[in-house]
Scaffold this active site. Structure first.
Site, PDB file in Angstrom:
ATOM      1  N   HIS A 119       0.810  -1.215   0.000  1.00  0.00           N
ATOM      2  CA  HIS A 119       0.000   0.000   0.000  1.00  0.00           C
ATOM      3  C   HIS A 119       0.847   1.271   0.000  1.00  0.00           C
ATOM      4  O   HIS A 119       0.313   2.365  -0.150  1.00  0.00           O
ATOM      5  CB  HIS A 119      -0.985  -0.030   1.162  1.00  0.00           C
ATOM      6  CG  HIS A 119      -1.984  -1.139   1.026  1.00  0.00           C
ATOM      7  ND1 HIS A 119      -3.016  -1.098   0.101  1.00  0.00           N
ATOM      8  CD2 HIS A 119      -2.077  -2.347   1.649  1.00  0.00           C
ATOM      9  CE1 HIS A 119      -3.710  -2.217   0.180  1.00  0.00           C
ATOM     10  NE2 HIS A 119      -3.166  -2.985   1.106  1.00  0.00           N
ATOM     11  N   TYR A 142      -2.569   4.237   6.363  1.00  0.00           N
ATOM     12  CA  TYR A 142      -1.738   3.062   6.614  1.00  0.00           C
ATOM     13  C   TYR A 142      -0.545   3.046   5.663  1.00  0.00           C
ATOM     14  O   TYR A 142       0.613   2.846   6.085  1.00  0.00           O
ATOM     15  CB  TYR A 142      -2.580   1.801   6.440  1.00  0.00           C
ATOM     16  CG  TYR A 142      -1.784   0.526   6.439  1.00  0.00           C
ATOM     17  CD1 TYR A 142      -1.166   0.062   7.598  1.00  0.00           C
ATOM     18  CD2 TYR A 142      -1.646  -0.227   5.269  1.00  0.00           C
ATOM     19  CE1 TYR A 142      -0.433  -1.115   7.589  1.00  0.00           C
ATOM     20  CE2 TYR A 142      -0.916  -1.402   5.262  1.00  0.00           C
ATOM     21  CZ  TYR A 142      -0.305  -1.838   6.416  1.00  0.00           C
ATOM     22  OH  TYR A 142       0.420  -2.998   6.411  1.00  0.00           O
TER      23      TYR A 142
END
Length: 270
Positions: A119, A142
């Site tokens: 990510h 995140y």
């Protein structure tokens, strides 16, 4: 994965040992060290043979400093592993990562395997192939926290010589669950191979490598990380028929289908 194991370190620390990947690695790493110290904020149960158990919050600087005492190397899985409000991410993933690296500096710990994430580059498209040398494009708070962790690791290597292998982990589960995972999946055996390669390679410096199995369709190019010696042996192909039967078509206008980060690109705001 079953193979002869040689202890690599006297004391190895595994953070996040109560999480999904931590539970998978915990029994596999005991043979790679004389003592495996496991930690998490959650209950870890009783220490197994060859283990030490410590319940520690990563944002507690004094506790993390004590946690690193006598530790030769770290497999750092600890922190929040999904998208959350920024204040939660800040404490667990950003402050916690700083506390870990600063404790490693103070105690002379020389190598860290840092669980980063795919990510970090989740806003690249699924029709692109991304290498670890390309600019980051985080898809979430995140992902931002993991980008911070990678930069923190770079700083602590350049400034203090602490080696780090940043693992941009894809989707490590017993099986590939959806179309996205056909590209991102990594078996637990390949996860072990990747972590052991990161711990055992004689020189790693500061390295970034994507964590994936030998899948047929891939979005990530690990050519620049071949010096780690990671050779995946599993593949998502055995799951393809079942996955495609469950997802016969995709909505090509859905951001979760357009971008590599999947649902993370749509999570929040909080």
């Amino acid at each position: 994965m079953t193979s002869p194991a040689t202890p690599l370190y006297k004391r190895l620390l595994l953070t996040g040992a109560a999480g999904g990947l931590g539970r998978a690695l915990r029994p596999r790493l005991t043979a790679r060290c004389e003592v495996l110290r496991v930690s998490d904020l959650a209950d870890l149960g009783a220490a197994q043979p060859g283990e030490e158990v410590q319940q520690v919050a990563l944002q507690d600087r004094a506790a993390v400093l004590a946690l690193l005492d006598g530790v030769d190397a770290v497999v750092h899985l600890g922190g929040i592993s999904t998208e959350h409000a920024f204040d939660d991410i800040l404490q667990a993933n950003i402050v916690g990562a700083y506390n870990l690296y600063e404790a490693a500096r103070i105690h002379g710990t020389r190598r860290i395997v840092f669980a980063s994430s795919n990510h970090v580059t989740g806003f690249y498209r699924q029709d692109e192939v991304v290498s670890p040398t390309m600019p980051v494009r985080p898809d979430s708070y995140y992902g931002l926290s993991k980008a911070f962790g990678e930069n923190l690791a770079r700083f602590y290597f350049d400034r203090y010589g602490i080696e780090t292998v940043c693992l941009r982990i894809g989707s490590s589960f017993p099986e590939a669950k959806d179309r996205r995972m056909l590209a991102t999946w990594m078996s637990y055996d390949d996860l072990e191979r990747l972590v052991v390669a990161s711990l055992s390679s004689p020189v790693v410096g500061y390295s970034v490598i994507y964590g994936m199995s030998d899948n047929h369709h891939v979005w990530w190019d690990n050519t620049s990380a071949k010096h780690i010696g990671y050779r995946p042996q599993d593949s998502s192909e055995p799951f393809r028929s079942a996955v495609e039967a469950r997802q016969p078509t995709l909505d090509l206008t859905d951001p979760a289908v357009i971008y590599q980060g999947g649902g993370f690109v749509k999570a929040g705001p909080f």
